[in-house]
Scaffold this motif. Structure first.
Motif, mmCIF file in Angstrom:
data_model
loop_
_atom_site.group_PDB
_atom_site.id
_atom_site.type_symbol
_atom_site.label_atom_id
_atom_site.label_comp_id
_atom_site.label_asym_id
_atom_site.label_seq_id
_atom_site.Cartn_x
_atom_site.Cartn_y
_atom_site.Cartn_z
ATOM 1 N N LEU A 53 0.837 -1.202 0.000
ATOM 2 C CA LEU A 53 0.000 0.000 0.000
ATOM 3 C C LEU A 53 0.870 1.248 0.000
ATOM 4 N N ASP A 54 1.865 1.280 0.871
ATOM 5 C CA ASP A 54 2.743 2.450 0.963
ATOM 6 C C ASP A 54 3.538 2.644 -0.324
ATOM 7 N N ALA A 55 3.997 1.559 -0.913
ATOM 8 C CA ALA A 55 4.784 1.664 -2.141
ATOM 9 C C ALA A 55 3.940 2.209 -3.286
ATOM 10 N N ALA A 56 2.659 1.865 -3.299
ATOM 11 C CA ALA A 56 1.772 2.320 -4.381
ATOM 12 C C ALA A 56 1.492 3.812 -4.280
ATOM 13 N N GLY A 57 1.551 4.347 -3.063
ATOM 14 C CA GLY A 57 1.381 5.789 -2.876
ATOM 15 C C GLY A 57 0.067 6.302 -3.428
ATOM 16 N N ASP A 58 0.130 7.409 -4.168
ATOM 17 C CA ASP A 58 -1.068 8.064 -4.679
ATOM 18 C C ASP A 58 -1.713 7.317 -5.834
ATOM 19 N N THR A 59 -1.101 6.224 -6.265
ATOM 20 C CA THR A 59 -1.740 5.396 -7.290
ATOM 21 C C THR A 59 -3.090 4.895 -6.801
ATOM 22 N N ILE A 60 -3.196 4.682 -5.502
ATOM 23 C CA ILE A 60 -4.436 4.195 -4.901
ATOM 24 C C ILE A 60 -5.229 5.387 -4.390
ATOM 25 N N ALA A 61 -6.380 5.615 -4.987
ATOM 26 C CA ALA A 61 -7.191 6.785 -4.636
ATOM 27 C C ALA A 61 -7.864 6.609 -3.273
ATOM 28 N N GLU A 62 -8.418 5.451 -3.003
ATOM 29 C CA GLU A 62 -9.168 5.201 -1.765
ATOM 30 C C GLU A 62 -8.235 4.602 -0.714
ATOM 31 N N ARG A 63 -7.263 5.382 -0.308
ATOM 32 C CA ARG A 63 -6.210 4.838 0.546
ATOM 33 C C ARG A 63 -6.736 4.406 1.909
ATOM 34 N N ASP A 64 -7.540 5.227 2.557
ATOM 35 C CA ASP A 64 -7.995 4.874 3.903
ATOM 36 C C ASP A 64 -8.915 3.656 3.874
ATOM 37 N N ALA A 65 -9.803 3.590 2.900
ATOM 38 C CA ALA A 65 -10.685 2.421 2.792
ATOM 39 C C ALA A 65 -9.874 1.167 2.492
ATOM 40 N N THR A 66 -8.876 1.315 1.631
ATOM 41 C CA THR A 66 -8.028 0.173 1.298
ATOM 42 C C THR A 66 -7.248 -0.293 2.519
ATOM 43 N N GLU A 67 -6.687 0.662 3.255
ATOM 44 C CA GLU A 67 -5.915 0.265 4.436
ATOM 45 C C GLU A 67 -6.811 -0.352 5.506
ATOM 46 N N MET A 68 -7.984 0.212 5.704
ATOM 47 C CA MET A 68 -8.879 -0.357 6.711
ATOM 48 C C MET A 68 -9.242 -1.793 6.348
ATOM 49 N N ALA A 69 -9.473 -2.037 5.069
ATOM 50 C CA ALA A 69 -9.789 -3.396 4.621
ATOM 51 C C ALA A 69 -8.607 -4.333 4.848
ATOM 52 N N ILE A 70 -7.400 -3.836 4.658
ATOM 53 C CA ILE A 70 -6.214 -4.661 4.913
ATOM 54 C C ILE A 70 -6.205 -5.139 6.370
ATOM 55 N N TRP A 71 -6.430 -4.227 7.285
ATOM 56 C CA TRP A 71 -6.369 -4.584 8.707
ATOM 57 C C TRP A 71 -7.400 -5.643 9.084
ATOM 58 N N PHE A 72 -8.558 -5.622 8.429
ATOM 59 C CA PHE A 72 -9.640 -6.517 8.852
ATOM 60 C C PHE A 72 -9.854 -7.723 7.941
ATOM 61 N N HIS A 73 -9.184 -7.797 6.794
ATOM 62 C CA HIS A 73 -9.608 -8.793 5.800
ATOM 63 C C HIS A 73 -9.378 -10.236 6.241
ATOM 64 N N ASP A 74 -8.440 -10.472 7.147
ATOM 65 C CA ASP A 74 -8.207 -11.833 7.652
ATOM 66 C C ASP A 74 -8.382 -11.904 9.167
ATOM 67 N N ILE A 75 -9.148 -10.984 9.732
ATOM 68 C CA ILE A 75 -9.262 -10.980 11.196
ATOM 69 C C ILE A 75 -9.909 -12.268 11.695
ATOM 70 N N ILE A 76 -10.755 -12.873 10.865
ATOM 71 C CA ILE A 76 -11.288 -14.213 11.142
ATOM 72 C C ILE A 76 -10.649 -15.150 10.137
ATOM 73 N N TYR A 77 -9.931 -16.147 10.623
ATOM 74 C CA TYR A 77 -9.317 -17.108 9.711
ATOM 75 C C TYR A 77 -9.353 -18.503 10.323
ATOM 76 N N VAL A 78 -10.088 -19.383 9.652
ATOM 77 C CA VAL A 78 -10.131 -20.807 9.990
ATOM 78 C C VAL A 78 -9.845 -21.550 8.696
ATOM 79 N N TYR A 79 -8.854 -22.411 8.702
ATOM 80 C CA TYR A 79 -8.466 -23.109 7.480
ATOM 81 C C TYR A 79 -9.661 -23.814 6.843
ATOM 82 N N ALA A 80 -9.836 -23.596 5.540
ATOM 83 C CA ALA A 80 -10.855 -24.246 4.712
ATOM 84 C C ALA A 80 -12.276 -23.770 4.997
ATOM 85 N N ALA A 81 -12.462 -22.837 5.928
ATOM 86 C CA ALA A 81 -13.807 -22.305 6.162
ATOM 87 C C ALA A 81 -14.251 -21.481 4.959
ATOM 88 N N LYS A 82 -15.536 -21.527 4.634
ATOM 89 C CA LYS A 82 -16.057 -20.828 3.465
ATOM 90 C C LYS A 82 -16.524 -19.407 3.778
#
Length: 212
Positions: A53-82
């Motif tokens: 994300l940091d390397a992409a810099g201003d290439t990413i317009a929705e930086r805060d939404a993208t970063e927030m999604a990064i923090w939460f995207h694997d907050i729940i992880y159980v192997y093979a769960a759908k």
């Protein structure tokens, strides 16, 4: 860990109109990503995503939404769960509802669901988040191999034959995509290395006797 926590707290405050983050939210993140069964889907994966994300810099317009999604995207992880992504997205919504703009919350929610990687992203904003999540495929060979080994450790009860058969089907399916990455930025930087890694890894698996 302190710098990690501070970065998240600053992001949350920006997105919540200056309101400080509830310490319980950070504690949930640190606890979840530190679970003993995680070897790949851990804080190290978050760091990799944030570096991209940091390397992409201003290439990413929705930086805060993208970063927030990064923090939460694997907050729940159980192997093979759908439903890992749905549960992760719900966790974010439960924390953010009432404290952040509804449109922003919905956008982050959709970003998280897109990390199921079930098809083409509907727009460039989503595509950037998806590409960041897959950026590890484009690491130098040693980093890619370390990630692959870490993923294997997350399925200790699955026999090698079954695990690597599924791995081969998944990876060889990726090679059939027109492009692994959906944005020009990540395609230009990582596509060639990612395909070399996948081809080398799947070749080694077949040489070891594994079949899809």
């Amino acid at each position: 860990m302190a710098d990690f926590s501070q970065r998240f707290s600053q992001l949350w405050s920006r997105c919540a109109g200056g309101k400080p983050v509830d310490p319980a939210i950070w504690n949930t993140i640190a606890t979840r990503y530190g679970e003993s069964h995680r070897h790949y889907h851990d804080l190290g994966h978050l760091q990799q995503c944030l570096r991209e994300l940091d390397a992409a810099g201003d290439t990413i317009a929705e930086r805060d939404a993208t970063e927030m999604a990064i923090w939460f995207h694997d907050i729940i992880y159980v192997y093979a769960a759908k439903d890992n992504e749905e549960r992760s997205a719900d966790t974010f919504r439960n924390y953010a509802n009432g404290g952040m703009n509804d449109g922003f919350v919905d956008r982050v929610y959709d970003f998280i669901l897109a990390t199921k990687h079930t098809g083409s992203a509907p727009d460039q904003g989503t595509a950037y988040l998806v590409d960041i999540d897959l950026s590890g495929f484009g690491l130098p060979w040693e980093g890619y191999l370390a990630d692959s080994d870490a993923l294997r450790l997350e399925a200790p009860d699955v026999p090698d034959e079954k695990y690597y058969a599924g791995k081969l089907r998944f990876l060889e399916g990726l090679l059939e995509w027109p492009s692994l990455f959906q944005t020009d930025y990540f395609r230009d930087r990582l596509e060639a290395q990612a395909k070399r890694n996948i081809t080398r890894y799947t070749t080694q698996l077949r040489e070891q006797g594994y079949e899809a």
